[in-house]
Design a protein around this motif. Sequence first.
Motif, PDB file in Angstrom:
ATOM      1  N   GLN A 155       0.815  -1.203   0.000  1.00 46.17           N
ATOM      2  CA  GLN A 155       0.000   0.000   0.000  1.00 46.17           C
ATOM      3  C   GLN A 155       0.857   1.264   0.000  1.00 46.17           C
ATOM      4  O   GLN A 155       0.511   2.260  -0.660  1.00 46.17           O
ATOM      5  N   MET A 156       1.948   1.241   0.717  1.00 47.51           N
ATOM      6  CA  MET A 156       2.862   2.398   0.719  1.00 47.51           C
ATOM      7  C   MET A 156       3.440   2.630  -0.673  1.00 47.51           C
ATOM      8  O   MET A 156       3.542   3.772  -1.149  1.00 47.51           O
ATOM      9  N   VAL A 157       3.818   1.558  -1.351  1.00 47.03           N
ATOM     10  CA  VAL A 157       4.352   1.667  -2.705  1.00 47.03           C
ATOM     11  C   VAL A 157       3.279   2.180  -3.653  1.00 47.03           C
ATOM     12  O   VAL A 157       3.547   3.034  -4.522  1.00 47.03           O
ATOM     13  N   ALA A 158       2.043   1.692  -3.493  1.00 44.66           N
ATOM     14  CA  ALA A 158       0.941   2.156  -4.340  1.00 44.66           C
ATOM     15  C   ALA A 158       0.708   3.651  -4.149  1.00 44.66           C
ATOM     16  O   ALA A 158       0.517   4.392  -5.127  1.00 44.66           O
ATOM     17  N   THR A 159       0.741   4.112  -2.904  1.00 47.18           N
ATOM     18  CA  THR A 159       0.576   5.540  -2.628  1.00 47.18           C
ATOM     19  C   THR A 159       1.701   6.356  -3.247  1.00 47.18           C
ATOM     20  O   THR A 159       1.475   7.424  -3.831  1.00 47.18           O
ATOM     21  N   GLY A 160       2.911   5.837  -3.136  1.00 49.12           N
ATOM     22  CA  GLY A 160       4.064   6.536  -3.704  1.00 49.12           C
ATOM     23  C   GLY A 160       3.993   6.622  -5.218  1.00 49.12           C
ATOM     24  O   GLY A 160       4.348   7.653  -5.811  1.00 49.12           O
ATOM     25  N   SER A 168      10.529   8.476  -1.634  1.00 46.10           N
ATOM     26  CA  SER A 168      10.343   8.858  -0.229  1.00 46.10           C
ATOM     27  C   SER A 168       9.505   7.821   0.512  1.00 46.10           C
ATOM     28  O   SER A 168       9.756   7.530   1.688  1.00 46.10           O
ATOM     29  N   MET A 169       8.497   7.237  -0.147  1.00 49.74           N
ATOM     30  CA  MET A 169       7.691   6.204   0.484  1.00 49.74           C
ATOM     31  C   MET A 169       8.528   4.958   0.773  1.00 49.74           C
ATOM     32  O   MET A 169       8.414   4.344   1.839  1.00 49.74           O
ATOM     33  N   LYS A 172      10.649   5.540   3.778  1.00 47.48           N
ATOM     34  CA  LYS A 172       9.893   5.384   5.023  1.00 47.48           C
ATOM     35  C   LYS A 172       9.703   3.912   5.362  1.00 47.48           C
ATOM     36  O   LYS A 172       9.788   3.509   6.527  1.00 47.48           O
ATOM     37  N   VAL A 173       9.428   3.113   4.338  1.00 44.83           N
ATOM     38  CA  VAL A 173       9.286   1.669   4.556  1.00 44.83           C
ATOM     39  C   VAL A 173      10.598   1.090   5.078  1.00 44.83           C
ATOM     40  O   VAL A 173      10.610   0.274   6.017  1.00 44.83           O
ATOM     41  N   ALA A 174      11.709   1.505   4.462  1.00 44.50           N
ATOM     42  CA  ALA A 174      13.014   1.017   4.895  1.00 44.50           C
ATOM     43  C   ALA A 174      13.292   1.414   6.339  1.00 44.50           C
ATOM     44  O   ALA A 174      13.787   0.601   7.136  1.00 44.50           O
ATOM     45  N   ASP A 175      12.981   2.663   6.697  1.00 45.90           N
ATOM     46  CA  ASP A 175      13.183   3.121   8.079  1.00 45.90           C
ATOM     47  C   ASP A 175      12.375   2.257   9.051  1.00 45.90           C
ATOM     48  O   ASP A 175      12.874   1.871  10.117  1.00 45.90           O
TER      49      ASP A 175
END
Length: 222
Positions: A155-160, A168-169, A172-175
Amino acid sequence: MTVVLLVWVVPQFEALFRGFGADLPAFTRLVLDLSDFVRDRGVWLFAGIAFGIGGFIAVRKRSPQFRRLIDRLSLKIPVIGTILEKAAYARYARTLSTMFAAGVPLVEALESVAGATGNIIFEEAVLEMRDQVASGQQLQLAMQQAELFPNMMVQMVATGEEAGTLDSMLAKVADFYEEEVDNTIDSLSSLLEPFIMVVLGVLVGGLVIAMYLPIFQLGQVV
């Protein structure tokens, strides 16, 4: 410490015990026999272990099938498998974020990311995703079809992708997963410390007791 005690310290006690003129306790006799074994065959034992480890590493490098089996099994190990899985997520997201932010085309970036995951299961999945992206599919759909990545990450990748902020997404996932890995390792270390202390205490304490047990019984012998 245990090897040092068995090779150099225990034999000194053995020479002392010969003058007692009495049968030694079974526990002491067991430790003395173990000391004789380590001194007589320890070199071959350690050489065999080293050869086995070296052979395992060599076969894993040369045989994709064997590496695939080992990497798949490693992901199923309780606790350890979770750490390896989250570490693969973090490496995938961090490497792809860095390369995409540097202007590397997504298809080329995925090819480089595949080898950075550290697990052939993820590597093959990312290479399959690269082929799908090259044919025009969105990255988030390719990740979803791989069935390796958690829904939150997809979902984060889809938003990005939709917002044009994929790098940047992914950062954030990596962090998030890097912090998860650190926290899990810290928790595991805290749980293992008492267990390690118990094991060390049993090993060293057992050797000390085995060596001094005949001395404690010396009065009875006399």
